[in-house]
Design an enzyme around this catalytic site. Sequence first.
Site, PDB file in Angstrom:
ATOM      1  N   ASP A  38       0.886  -1.097  -0.053  1.00 54.07           N
ATOM      2  CA  ASP A  38       0.024   0.049   0.034  1.00 54.07           C
ATOM      3  C   ASP A  38       0.951   1.358  -0.121  1.00 54.07           C
ATOM      4  O   ASP A  38       0.442   2.374   0.622  1.00 54.07           O
ATOM      5  CB  ASP A  38      -1.164  -0.152   1.388  1.00 54.07           C
ATOM      6  CG  ASP A  38      -1.882  -1.180   1.162  1.00 54.07           C
ATOM      7  OD1 ASP A  38      -2.241  -1.563   0.224  1.00 54.07           O
ATOM      8  OD2 ASP A  38      -2.085  -1.704   2.255  1.00 54.07           O
ATOM      9  N   LYS A  53       1.869   1.859  -5.071  1.00 52.20           N
ATOM     10  CA  LYS A  53       2.360   1.299  -6.342  1.00 52.20           C
ATOM     11  C   LYS A  53       1.591   1.703  -7.623  1.00 52.20           C
ATOM     12  O   LYS A  53       2.001   1.742  -8.882  1.00 52.20           O
ATOM     13  CB  LYS A  53       2.656  -0.223  -6.127  1.00 52.20           C
ATOM     14  CG  LYS A  53       3.658  -0.641  -4.938  1.00 52.20           C
ATOM     15  CD  LYS A  53       3.605  -1.950  -4.726  1.00 52.20           C
ATOM     16  CE  LYS A  53       2.383  -2.713  -4.371  1.00 52.20           C
ATOM     17  NZ  LYS A  53       1.996  -2.137  -3.052  1.00 52.20           N
ATOM     18  N   GLY A  75      -4.574  -4.555  -3.854  1.00 53.08           N
ATOM     19  CA  GLY A  75      -5.591  -3.434  -3.868  1.00 53.08           C
ATOM     20  C   GLY A  75      -4.711  -2.133  -4.443  1.00 53.08           C
ATOM     21  O   GLY A  75      -4.152  -1.742  -3.402  1.00 53.08           O
ATOM     22  N   HIS A  76      -4.824  -1.754  -5.677  1.00 50.51           N
ATOM     23  CA  HIS A  76      -4.187  -0.563  -5.918  1.00 50.51           C
ATOM     24  C   HIS A  76      -4.868   0.622  -6.601  1.00 50.51           C
ATOM     25  O   HIS A  76      -5.826   0.304  -7.482  1.00 50.51           O
ATOM     26  CB  HIS A  76      -3.202  -1.076  -7.162  1.00 50.51           C
ATOM     27  CG  HIS A  76      -2.379  -1.875  -6.797  1.00 50.51           C
ATOM     28  ND1 HIS A  76      -1.340  -2.473  -7.796  1.00 50.51           N
ATOM     29  CD2 HIS A  76      -1.739  -2.588  -5.734  1.00 50.51           C
ATOM     30  CE1 HIS A  76      -0.498  -3.430  -7.106  1.00 50.51           C
ATOM     31  NE2 HIS A  76      -0.689  -3.437  -5.833  1.00 50.51           N
ATOM     32  N   GLN A  99       1.830  -6.283  -3.166  1.00 47.28           N
ATOM     33  CA  GLN A  99       2.341  -6.125  -1.693  1.00 47.28           C
ATOM     34  C   GLN A  99       3.719  -5.555  -1.446  1.00 47.28           C
ATOM     35  O   GLN A  99       3.711  -4.518  -2.045  1.00 47.28           O
ATOM     36  CB  GLN A  99       2.477  -7.823  -1.246  1.00 47.28           C
ATOM     37  CG  GLN A  99       1.226  -8.502  -1.206  1.00 47.28           C
ATOM     38  CD  GLN A  99       0.783  -8.828  -2.483  1.00 47.28           C
ATOM     39  OE1 GLN A  99       1.309  -9.479  -3.386  1.00 47.28           O
ATOM     40  NE2 GLN A  99      -0.475  -8.378  -2.822  1.00 47.28           N
ATOM     41  N   THR A 136       2.828 -12.602   2.731  1.00 46.59           N
ATOM     42  CA  THR A 136       2.118 -13.387   2.022  1.00 46.59           C
ATOM     43  C   THR A 136       2.881 -14.568   1.294  1.00 46.59           C
ATOM     44  O   THR A 136       3.764 -14.678   1.545  1.00 46.59           O
ATOM     45  CB  THR A 136       1.706 -12.192   0.821  1.00 46.59           C
ATOM     46  OG1 THR A 136       0.625 -12.853  -0.052  1.00 46.59           O
ATOM     47  CG2 THR A 136       2.915 -11.807  -0.366  1.00 46.59           C
ATOM     48  N   VAL A 196      -7.974  -1.028   0.475  1.00 49.18           N
ATOM     49  CA  VAL A 196      -8.712  -1.201  -0.658  1.00 49.18           C
ATOM     50  C   VAL A 196      -9.550  -2.502  -1.006  1.00 49.18           C
ATOM     51  O   VAL A 196     -10.405  -2.639  -1.700  1.00 49.18           O
ATOM     52  CB  VAL A 196      -7.889  -0.733  -2.049  1.00 49.18           C
ATOM     53  CG1 VAL A 196      -8.606  -0.740  -3.257  1.00 49.18           C
ATOM     54  CG2 VAL A 196      -6.845   0.363  -1.680  1.00 49.18           C
TER      55      VAL A 196
END
Length: 427
Positions: A13, A16, A40-41, A223, A238, A298
């Site tokens: 977050d 990116k 979530g971008h 990530q 992750t 997000v």
Amino acid sequence: MPALVLLGAQWGDEGKGKATDLLGGSVDYVVRYQGGNNAGHTVVVGDQKYALHLLPSGILSPGCTPVIGNGVVVDPSVLLSELSGLNERGVDTSKLLLSGNAHIITPYNVTVDKVTERFLGKRKIGTTGRGIGPTYADKINRVGIRVQDLYDESILTQKVEAALDVKNQILTKLYNRRAIAVEQVVEELLAYADKLAPYVSDTVLVLNQALEEDKVVLFEGGQGTLLDIDHGTYPFVTSSNPTAGGACTGAGVGPTKISRVIGILKAYTTRVGAGPFPTELFDEDGEALRRIGGERGVTTGRDRRCGWFDAVIARYATRVNGLTDFFLTKLDVLTGWEQIPVCVAYEIDGKRVEELPYSQTDFHHAKPVYEMLPGWNEDISKAKTFGDLPKNAQAYVKALEEMSGAPISAIGVGPGRDETIEINSFI
Ligand code: GDP
Ligand code: IMO
Ligand code: MG
């Protein structure tokens, strides 16, 4: 010609999506190389806001070909709904290329993710519940389902049988859940085959040919470095390699082709989910960072944990990724503090430590050693050049650069494409 990797230097977050979108107009291909719809971008273009999970952020630049590489795990239902959502908003997605070797997140992988977390109880990772870990586990266990398997019903059925053989034993006997029927899964997966067919291709060949033809390729990480399965804060990570090497394995491009590795670095720190976070704040400052920075996930809508900038982590990211540049984001969020603490080292069991400890126990005991930097009150969101920034903001950036080990080549002063100060050009 350049192949650039753009990745998260902290716990994800960092911005990116915005950085990728900014470069999207100047590159020929944007490639996701790992992760899945745990990402979530957020991309803001004019008055339009897009939340992308699986598709590379370059999809919003008309000249750019978006690619989902072999290292990504793909939930077909999420991919198709993301595509149709963009189509409804007038975005052309027809150029998308999807690797036939990418692994599929099956419904049982999502079930196993959720059940495992529930049974871990207090020790849970706080995953996004999207089936990421179990899908990568199946891949490594050699019982994964790949996109190409959708085009051979017999192979698909055999593979789903193999995957469910042990899982059904675990689900029924250990977790007291109902067994999952092979036929049902096969039927659901086959229903995606025709819809995905136009996108499926040999992305490794396409990308290597593109590089030979001097095309510009941008690899967009999901990530972040500290969530990397090898180099992150294991086990609170992750299940893939967001670090730079992941771009090579996750896209099938050799390391000799990569010319630049850009670390996206937030001017403070956030983390979602469980795990150690030395500079985490539990006071009004943490609350203010969350509110001003809009720090809410997000993908899962969870509040992000917030803290001050951690230079130990930034230095570590420089090292494990071989960063050539940083893109510093969200500097505008820090406007209004009289003094801004920056973590320059840790104190671990009474000793000052300058570099990230490899031992999990030590990292859990790490207490931040802060240096105070003077803040600024001026609105910086309209700044276009480094010189437009107030002196103290300039000094903050310079101090971070010095501590972090790579030049800061761009600075984000707002979520929009043009709310960026470009110092050194990336391409
Ligand atoms: P990603 O997962 O790394 O792409 O980052 P996210 O999109 O999850 O979170 C970053 C958030 O910060 C998004 O809401 C962006 O729109 C926003 N953002 C990105 N860069 C900046 C910046 O320089 N300033 C501000 N205020 N917001 C930014
Ligand atoms: P982007 O690309 C922040 C975190 C989860 C959890 C851990 C494992 O938007 O930066 P997983 O579902 O991957 O097995 O969860 O990783 N996590 C992220 N945190 N940003 C992300 O992506 C993340 N993707 C996963 O919160 O702690
Ligand atoms: Mg995100």
